[in-house]
Motif scaffolding. Structure first.
Motif, PDB file in Angstrom:
ATOM      1  N   ILE A  50       1.023  -1.158  -0.040  1.00  0.00           N
ATOM      2  CA  ILE A  50      -0.041  -0.130  -0.054  1.00  0.00           C
ATOM      3  C   ILE A  50       0.675   1.170  -0.045  1.00  0.00           C
ATOM      4  O   ILE A  50       0.449   2.219  -0.838  1.00  0.00           O
ATOM      5  CB  ILE A  50      -0.917   0.050   1.149  1.00  0.00           C
ATOM      6  N   GLY A  51       2.029   1.148   0.784  1.00  0.00           N
ATOM      7  CA  GLY A  51       2.937   2.396   0.865  1.00  0.00           C
ATOM      8  C   GLY A  51       3.671   2.532  -0.341  1.00  0.00           C
ATOM      9  O   GLY A  51       3.724   3.831  -1.056  1.00  0.00           O
ATOM     10  N   ALA A  52       3.837   1.408  -1.132  1.00  0.00           N
ATOM     11  CA  ALA A  52       4.643   1.470  -2.488  1.00  0.00           C
ATOM     12  C   ALA A  52       3.718   2.268  -3.504  1.00  0.00           C
ATOM     13  O   ALA A  52       3.945   3.068  -4.421  1.00  0.00           O
ATOM     14  CB  ALA A  52       4.911   0.336  -2.965  1.00  0.00           C
ATOM     15  N   TRP A  53       2.447   1.658  -3.592  1.00  0.00           N
ATOM     16  CA  TRP A  53       1.344   2.398  -4.281  1.00  0.00           C
ATOM     17  C   TRP A  53       1.031   3.696  -4.093  1.00  0.00           C
ATOM     18  O   TRP A  53       1.151   4.587  -4.905  1.00  0.00           O
ATOM     19  CB  TRP A  53       0.137   1.436  -4.095  1.00  0.00           C
ATOM     20  N   VAL A  54       0.926   4.163  -3.024  1.00  0.00           N
ATOM     21  CA  VAL A  54       0.337   5.576  -2.727  1.00  0.00           C
ATOM     22  C   VAL A  54       1.735   6.208  -2.951  1.00  0.00           C
ATOM     23  O   VAL A  54       1.825   7.530  -3.436  1.00  0.00           O
ATOM     24  CB  VAL A  54       0.053   5.679  -1.312  1.00  0.00           C
ATOM     25  N   GLY A  55       2.892   5.627  -2.442  1.00  0.00           N
ATOM     26  CA  GLY A  55       4.226   6.745  -2.649  1.00  0.00           C
ATOM     27  C   GLY A  55       4.755   6.886  -4.103  1.00  0.00           C
ATOM     28  O   GLY A  55       5.100   7.914  -4.470  1.00  0.00           O
ATOM     29  N   LEU A  56       4.730   5.697  -4.877  1.00  0.00           N
ATOM     30  CA  LEU A  56       4.878   5.766  -6.458  1.00  0.00           C
ATOM     31  C   LEU A  56       3.841   6.760  -7.164  1.00  0.00           C
ATOM     32  O   LEU A  56       4.184   7.538  -8.078  1.00  0.00           O
ATOM     33  CB  LEU A  56       4.811   4.548  -7.033  1.00  0.00           C
TER      34      LEU A  56
END
Length: 70
Positions: A50-56
């Protein structure tokens, strides 16, 4: 055929989905076989996915806001 926008064609979406699929696989294996380490790694991967999705997406690798309008 018209070029379709807004169907998850972004690096952010693909990265998040792949990490979450790996997380759900590990969680399933951990629950079925009773492996606590697989459960904890799966839970950690859910947070990372979830962090990768939001961060990217925030870094500009997601779908642009106007792309879903035809």
């Amino acid at each position: 055929m018209e070029d379709e926008h807004g169907h998850g064609h972004s690096i952010a979406a693909w990265s998040g989905v792949l990490i979450l699929i790996l997380a759900s696989t590990l969680l399933s294996i951990g629950i079925y076989f009773g492996l606590a380490w697989a459960n904890w790694v799966g839970i950690a991967l859910v947070v990372i996915g979830i962090g990768a999705w939001v961060g990217l997406s925030s870094a500009g690798y997601g779908q642009s806001q106007g792309a879903s309008e035809h």
